[in-house]
Design a protein around this motif. Structure first.
Motif, PDB file in Angstrom:
ATOM      1  N   GLY A  97       0.834  -1.196   0.000  1.00 26.58           N
ATOM      2  CA  GLY A  97       0.000   0.000   0.000  1.00 26.58           C
ATOM      3  C   GLY A  97       0.864   1.239   0.000  1.00 26.58           C
ATOM      4  O   GLY A  97       2.081   1.169   0.197  1.00 26.58           O
ATOM      5  N   ILE A  98       0.236   2.368  -0.235  1.00 21.25           N
ATOM      6  CA  ILE A  98       0.930   3.649  -0.172  1.00 21.25           C
ATOM      7  C   ILE A  98       0.227   4.529   0.847  1.00 21.25           C
ATOM      8  O   ILE A  98      -1.002   4.609   0.873  1.00 21.25           O
ATOM      9  CB  ILE A  98       0.984   4.338  -1.555  1.00 21.25           C
ATOM     10  CG1 ILE A  98       1.712   5.662  -1.450  1.00 21.25           C
ATOM     11  CG2 ILE A  98      -0.388   4.515  -2.151  1.00 21.25           C
ATOM     12  CD1 ILE A  98       1.945   6.345  -2.779  1.00 21.25           C
ATOM     13  N   VAL A  99       1.002   5.166   1.719  1.00 21.28           N
ATOM     14  CA  VAL A  99       0.447   6.033   2.749  1.00 21.28           C
ATOM     15  C   VAL A  99       0.024   7.346   2.089  1.00 21.28           C
ATOM     16  O   VAL A  99       0.847   8.078   1.539  1.00 21.28           O
ATOM     17  CB  VAL A  99       1.479   6.300   3.861  1.00 21.28           C
ATOM     18  CG1 VAL A  99       0.903   7.269   4.894  1.00 21.28           C
ATOM     19  CG2 VAL A  99       1.890   4.999   4.525  1.00 21.28           C
ATOM     20  N   THR A 100      -1.260   7.641   2.120  1.00 22.82           N
ATOM     21  CA  THR A 100      -1.778   8.860   1.490  1.00 22.82           C
ATOM     22  C   THR A 100      -1.956   9.997   2.479  1.00 22.82           C
ATOM     23  O   THR A 100      -2.042  11.160   2.071  1.00 22.82           O
ATOM     24  CB  THR A 100      -3.125   8.578   0.806  1.00 22.82           C
ATOM     25  OG1 THR A 100      -4.070   8.119   1.791  1.00 22.82           O
ATOM     26  CG2 THR A 100      -2.971   7.503  -0.266  1.00 22.82           C
ATOM     27  N   GLU A 101      -2.017   9.683   3.752  1.00 26.94           N
ATOM     28  CA  GLU A 101      -2.214  10.730   4.760  1.00 26.94           C
ATOM     29  C   GLU A 101      -1.717  10.226   6.101  1.00 26.94           C
ATOM     30  O   GLU A 101      -1.965   9.081   6.477  1.00 26.94           O
ATOM     31  CB  GLU A 101      -3.696  11.102   4.852  1.00 26.94           C
ATOM     32  CG  GLU A 101      -4.016  12.221   5.819  1.00 26.94           C
ATOM     33  CD  GLU A 101      -5.501  12.528   5.870  1.00 26.94           C
ATOM     34  OE1 GLU A 101      -5.937  13.219   6.813  1.00 26.94           O
ATOM     35  OE2 GLU A 101      -6.233  12.060   4.968  1.00 26.94           O
ATOM     36  N   VAL A 102      -1.019  11.076   6.841  1.00 25.51           N
ATOM     37  CA  VAL A 102      -0.543  10.752   8.187  1.00 25.51           C
ATOM     38  C   VAL A 102      -1.294  11.631   9.172  1.00 25.51           C
ATOM     39  O   VAL A 102      -1.231  12.868   9.091  1.00 25.51           O
ATOM     40  CB  VAL A 102       0.983  10.987   8.327  1.00 25.51           C
ATOM     41  CG1 VAL A 102       1.437  10.708   9.760  1.00 25.51           C
ATOM     42  CG2 VAL A 102       1.747  10.103   7.347  1.00 25.51           C
ATOM     43  N   GLY A 103      -2.027  11.016  10.096  1.00 21.43           N
ATOM     44  CA  GLY A 103      -2.802  11.766  11.076  1.00 21.43           C
ATOM     45  C   GLY A 103      -2.022  12.032  12.353  1.00 21.43           C
ATOM     46  O   GLY A 103      -0.957  11.450  12.593  1.00 21.43           O
ATOM     47  N   ALA A 104      -2.568  12.891  13.178  1.00 21.95           N
ATOM     48  CA  ALA A 104      -1.920  13.225  14.449  1.00 21.95           C
ATOM     49  C   ALA A 104      -2.305  12.261  15.554  1.00 21.95           C
ATOM     50  O   ALA A 104      -1.819  12.372  16.681  1.00 21.95           O
ATOM     51  CB  ALA A 104      -2.285  14.657  14.850  1.00 21.95           C
ATOM     52  N   ASP A 105      -3.179  11.325  15.253  1.00 28.77           N
ATOM     53  CA  ASP A 105      -3.675  10.400  16.266  1.00 28.77           C
ATOM     54  C   ASP A 105      -3.020   9.035  16.193  1.00 28.77           C
ATOM     55  O   ASP A 105      -3.543   8.052  16.715  1.00 28.77           O
ATOM     56  CB  ASP A 105      -5.192  10.240  16.122  1.00 28.77           C
ATOM     57  CG  ASP A 105      -5.603   9.788  14.718  1.00 28.77           C
ATOM     58  OD1 ASP A 105      -4.709   9.726  13.849  1.00 28.77           O
ATOM     59  OD2 ASP A 105      -6.794   9.503  14.506  1.00 28.77           O
TER      60      ASP A 105
END
Length: 281
Positions: A109-117
């Motif tokens: 997979g490819i990481v499309t978004e990194v959250g703060a949680d």
């Protein structure tokens, strides 16, 4: 054990059009997949530049190495990728192997978004990107390729796992930097002027490769072999090199010693060289 291959940015210099250049690069990618190359490095050859724009070779090879279900997300539309439809499928097992839809299958997979949680959104070829917690031992960034274990698709049950992504990575680096990596292992220059590979020599090469923890094999370009690229006299190479040699290789080898054609194309040299150099004792 790490296997690395080095090819020049002038690799497709003789291709008549972008379609043929793309097809040629597809054969290089196929060789990297077939022989389980870990890293495919494109090194600069400005003196041999052809008609293609800077970065063309690297871009097409990166695209070819990307799992099919991630290509649209990662690449969109680019001029360099006009003819990627002619690329042969790599069929890396984690991408197209049997059971890829089954319980417990591993997918890239490819990481499309990194959250703060502590969670990330990952596109791994499902209908939509999925939100997954990041294991404490992992540190991921946006755009990074990751491995996802999918245990159920309906409902979706999946998790990130700390496992290497299969296939090969494509990077750009100077030749000197690529040869001086800690994991470079036995460094080999493929050239018609090198020492002819024999059945007796192969056993010695396999033993030395294993002792070094892998190997790095470098190739030249059409009408510009490694001696020309490095500005080295052909009669100055061959066999074992000493540590102070400017070429930076442990060995110069000719893996097609009885070639019947005047020129062995780079993509043909990859298959010929990796066939014998990956043999075990």
């Amino acid at each position: 054990m790490t296997t690395s291959v080095l090819v020049p940015s002038s690799l497709a210099r003789e291709a008549e059009d972008r379609r043929e250049a793309t097809r040629k690069l597809g054969y290089v990618a196929r060789a990297a997949a077939v022989y389980r190359v870990d890293r495919l490095t494109v090194y600069p050859d400005p003196d041999g530049a052809g008609k293609w724009e800077d970065g063309f070779v690297e871009t097409v090879l990166r695209y070819a190495a990307t799992p099919p279900h991630l290509r649209k997300e990662m690449w969109g539309k680019r001029d360099e990728l006009e003819y990627v439809g002619v690329l042969p499928p790599l069929r890396v097992r984690s991408q197209t192997g049997s059971g890829s839809e089954g319980s417990g299958s591993l997918r890239q997979g490819i990481v499309t978004e990194v959250g703060a949680d502590g969670r990330v959104r990952v596109n791994c070829g499902m209908q939509h990107p999925i939100s997954l917690p990041v294991p404490a031992a992992m540190d991921v960034e946006q755009g990074e390729r990751v491995t996802v274990r999918v245990s159920s698709r309906r409902p979706v049950r999946a998790k990130l796992v700390d496992a290497p992504t299969t296939g090969f990575d494509v990077v750009a680096a100077d030749l000197d930097a690529a040869l001086s990596r800690d994991d470079a292992g036995l460094t080999i220059a493929s050239s018609r002027y090198g020492e002819p590979v024999t059945s007796t020599r192969l056993g010695q090469l396999a033993e030395r490769r294993d002792a070094e923890g892998g190997m790095t094999v470098a190739f030249g370009a059409p009408e510009r072999g490694l001696p020309s690229i490095l500005d080295v006299a052909p009669d100055a190479v061959g066999g074992d090199q000493t540590s102070d040699e400017p070429e930076g290789f442990d060995l110069w080898l000719n893996t097609v010693p009885n070639q019947g054609s005047e020129v062995v194309r780079t993509e043909e040299a990859l298959f010929a060289s990796l066939t014998c150099l990956t043999l075990t004792e």
